[in-house]
Motif scaffolding. Sequence first.
Motif, PDB file in Angstrom:
ATOM      1  N   PHE A  62       0.860  -1.180   0.000  1.00 44.93           N
ATOM      2  CA  PHE A  62       0.000   0.000   0.000  1.00 44.93           C
ATOM      3  C   PHE A  62       0.896   1.230   0.000  1.00 44.93           C
ATOM      4  N   SER A  63       1.050   1.813  -1.175  1.00 42.22           N
ATOM      5  CA  SER A  63       1.941   2.967  -1.318  1.00 42.22           C
ATOM      6  C   SER A  63       1.401   3.863  -2.421  1.00 42.22           C
ATOM      7  N   PRO A  64       0.242   4.488  -2.177  1.00 48.44           N
ATOM      8  CA  PRO A  64      -0.467   5.212  -3.251  1.00 48.44           C
ATOM      9  C   PRO A  64       0.290   6.405  -3.822  1.00 48.44           C
ATOM     10  N   GLU A  65       1.257   6.942  -3.075  1.00 46.69           N
ATOM     11  CA  GLU A  65       1.997   8.103  -3.560  1.00 46.69           C
ATOM     12  C   GLU A  65       3.275   7.724  -4.296  1.00 46.69           C
ATOM     13  N   ASN A  66       3.623   6.440  -4.306  1.00 47.84           N
ATOM     14  CA  ASN A  66       4.880   5.997  -4.916  1.00 47.84           C
ATOM     15  C   ASN A  66       4.603   5.443  -6.315  1.00 47.84           C
ATOM     16  N   ASP A  67       5.058   6.149  -7.318  1.00 50.28           N
ATOM     17  CA  ASP A  67       4.796   5.751  -8.707  1.00 50.28           C
ATOM     18  C   ASP A  67       5.600   4.532  -9.145  1.00 50.28           C
ATOM     19  N   HIS A  68       6.553   4.085  -8.328  1.00 49.68           N
ATOM     20  CA  HIS A  68       7.444   3.003  -8.736  1.00 49.68           C
ATOM     21  C   HIS A  68       7.081   1.659  -8.113  1.00 49.68           C
ATOM     22  N   ILE A  69       5.996   1.620  -7.353  1.00 51.73           N
ATOM     23  CA  ILE A  69       5.570   0.388  -6.700  1.00 51.73           C
ATOM     24  C   ILE A  69       4.421  -0.230  -7.497  1.00 51.73           C
ATOM     25  N   CYS A  70       4.472  -1.529  -7.663  1.00 59.27           N
ATOM     26  CA  CYS A  70       3.510  -2.248  -8.505  1.00 59.27           C
ATOM     27  C   CYS A  70       2.087  -2.118  -7.975  1.00 59.27           C
ATOM     28  N   THR A  71       1.190  -1.693  -8.825  1.00 58.86           N
ATOM     29  CA  THR A  71      -0.243  -1.682  -8.511  1.00 58.86           C
ATOM     30  C   THR A  71      -0.884  -2.921  -9.132  1.00 58.86           C
ATOM     31  N   ARG A  72      -2.154  -3.097  -8.876  1.00 56.32           N
ATOM     32  CA  ARG A  72      -2.848  -4.287  -9.398  1.00 56.32           C
ATOM     33  C   ARG A  72      -2.845  -4.298 -10.928  1.00 56.32           C
ATOM     34  N   ILE A  73      -2.993  -3.160 -11.561  1.00 57.28           N
ATOM     35  CA  ILE A  73      -3.049  -3.149 -13.029  1.00 57.28           C
ATOM     36  C   ILE A  73      -1.688  -3.483 -13.625  1.00 57.28           C
ATOM     37  N   GLU A  74      -0.597  -3.066 -12.969  1.00 55.03           N
ATOM     38  CA  GLU A  74       0.732  -3.426 -13.468  1.00 55.03           C
ATOM     39  C   GLU A  74       0.959  -4.931 -13.334  1.00 55.03           C
ATOM     40  N   ASP A 211       0.809 -16.062 -13.352  1.00 58.97           N
ATOM     41  CA  ASP A 211       0.425 -15.266 -12.184  1.00 58.97           C
ATOM     42  C   ASP A 211       1.470 -15.421 -11.085  1.00 58.97           C
ATOM     43  N   LYS A 212       1.893 -16.655 -10.859  1.00 65.86           N
ATOM     44  CA  LYS A 212       2.886 -16.917  -9.818  1.00 65.86           C
ATOM     45  C   LYS A 212       4.254 -16.370 -10.224  1.00 65.86           C
ATOM     46  N   ILE A 213       4.649 -16.603 -11.469  1.00 59.85           N
ATOM     47  CA  ILE A 213       5.937 -16.105 -11.941  1.00 59.85           C
ATOM     48  C   ILE A 213       6.009 -14.584 -11.786  1.00 59.85           C
ATOM     49  N   GLY A 217       9.041 -12.358  -8.346  1.00 63.84           N
ATOM     50  CA  GLY A 217      10.154 -11.447  -8.555  1.00 63.84           C
ATOM     51  C   GLY A 217       9.797 -10.004  -8.309  1.00 63.84           C
ATOM     52  N   ARG A 218       8.603  -9.594  -8.731  1.00 67.19           N
ATOM     53  CA  ARG A 218       8.224  -8.187  -8.578  1.00 67.19           C
ATOM     54  C   ARG A 218       8.080  -7.806  -7.111  1.00 67.19           C
ATOM     55  N   ASP A 219       7.568  -8.700  -6.293  1.00 66.93           N
ATOM     56  CA  ASP A 219       7.429  -8.402  -4.862  1.00 66.93           C
ATOM     57  C   ASP A 219       8.797  -8.215  -4.207  1.00 66.93           C
ATOM     58  N   ILE A 220       9.786  -8.990  -4.661  1.00 65.54           N
ATOM     59  CA  ILE A 220      11.156  -8.810  -4.153  1.00 65.54           C
ATOM     60  C   ILE A 220      11.690  -7.441  -4.578  1.00 65.54           C
ATOM     61  N   GLU A 247      26.004  -9.769 -10.327  1.00 64.43           N
ATOM     62  CA  GLU A 247      24.704  -9.845 -11.000  1.00 64.43           C
ATOM     63  C   GLU A 247      23.659  -9.086 -10.200  1.00 64.43           C
ATOM     64  N   VAL A 248      22.713  -8.510 -10.915  1.00 65.82           N
ATOM     65  CA  VAL A 248      21.648  -7.761 -10.258  1.00 65.82           C
ATOM     66  C   VAL A 248      20.482  -8.686  -9.930  1.00 65.82           C
ATOM     67  N   ILE A 249      19.835  -8.437  -8.808  1.00 69.41           N
ATOM     68  CA  ILE A 249      18.583  -9.133  -8.492  1.00 69.41           C
ATOM     69  C   ILE A 249      17.436  -8.210  -8.873  1.00 69.41           C
ATOM     70  N   ASN A 250      16.790  -8.515  -9.959  1.00 68.86           N
ATOM     71  CA  ASN A 250      15.619  -7.724 -10.330  1.00 68.86           C
ATOM     72  C   ASN A 250      14.564  -8.611 -10.973  1.00 68.86           C
ATOM     73  N   ASN A 251      13.427  -8.014 -11.229  1.00 69.87           N
ATOM     74  CA  ASN A 251      12.270  -8.776 -11.694  1.00 69.87           C
ATOM     75  C   ASN A 251      12.502  -9.415 -13.052  1.00 69.87           C
ATOM     76  N   THR A 252      13.131  -8.691 -13.980  1.00 68.24           N
ATOM     77  CA  THR A 252      13.280  -9.221 -15.339  1.00 68.24           C
ATOM     78  C   THR A 252      14.175 -10.454 -15.371  1.00 68.24           C
ATOM     79  N   VAL A 253      15.227 -10.446 -14.559  1.00 70.26           N
ATOM     80  CA  VAL A 253      16.139 -11.594 -14.526  1.00 70.26           C
ATOM     81  C   VAL A 253      15.416 -12.824 -13.961  1.00 70.26           C
ATOM     82  N   ILE A 254      14.705 -12.642 -12.855  1.00 72.03           N
ATOM     83  CA  ILE A 254      13.999 -13.761 -12.230  1.00 72.03           C
ATOM     84  C   ILE A 254      12.923 -14.304 -13.168  1.00 72.03           C
TER      85      ILE A 254
END
Length: 394
Positions: A62-74, A211-213, A217-220, A247-254
Amino acid sequence: MRSIFKEEAAMPSNPKWENMIKREEPLYPRNNDIRSEFERDYTRIIHSTAYRRLKHKTQVFFSPENDHICTRIEHVMHVESISYTIAKYLGLNTELTKAIAMAHDLGHSPFGHQGEKILSEIAKRDIKETFWHEKNGLEMVDKIELLEDPNKNLQNLDLTYAVRDGIISHCGEIDENHLKPRENFVDLNEYQYSNQYAPYTWEACVVKIADKISYLGRDIADAITLGILTDENIEELYQLLNYNKSEVINNTVIINDLIYDLCNHSNPKDGLCFSKEMFILINQIKRFNYQNIYLSEKLTSSTNYFYLILNSLYDTLKEGYQNRERIEKMCPELLYDFEKWLSNYKVKGRKAINQNKAIFDIEKEEDYLKAILYYISGMTDNYAIKMYHKIIQF
């Protein structure tokens, strides 16, 4: 391209095809429509109010002011992208995966899974039913969401069976490998609990896994952005993923690693499956996320806030059933908006006011309470908070 599922795809040659494209009610005809059945579903979904509202609904944080945090539509767009990649590589129908993916979370309440649990507690107490977003998603597209036809009548979405099945069968919280579709054609309204049946199509199975994939990664990544994970947590992640510090830990790699493994170990005989090593790793990542993210104090402390908001909205509208005048004085905007929404679904004589289904006889208190739950579940986080402040302000 490893199109080994081409013979299993949702196409006219598939023995299940006629069941897949069935609709409870036929859509209004168009003489100049160039879309397929599933493409038409896709556009009806993205034109719906429920889809547009996903951009203001919490995914995990829950971070409505943060444009970089995943929302349900993303999240939904991530699932659509991942399922498209998998389906295209395996030779499945990407039109169907796109439609299911875009619709799969339409039943989510405000405030993510925490909001879902709160509404379920209310539903169990007052109408002896459970609220779960997969079932609510089916009911949203079947009963609640309305589009205006060329004659200005409001009509239900009336999606195909394959898409509706994908919505109610999409639960990504399962820990199973070798996923295959079921053979039997069941009445989707008979679902009693989440993950009761396997999906009906291979395409819906793909969305279920996508859905699981998408969220692992995005939650991390979001937890790192918000500073929820400590340096020790991140060190543990590097060891878990067997990554080099370079190596970077990010969503695209995972995501890439998971998709590649799935696509190269799946086949029609064994089902959609990961390698043994990757499946173990997925469950380890999920366990890590629960221990260090989903159960962190920064998330659990918000539950009381969500509980207060959703219960206040529900209790206020519930009291309006017996004492409308008091609620009209207390929070007229909430009551007005609810009654305007409800007017589309009330029974008038024996018919709905519009061309859609008549689903609420508000002379019955249980119907009225169920209507409140549907109404609240469709709210965005922002609107729920706004109405809560209207209630408590004088």
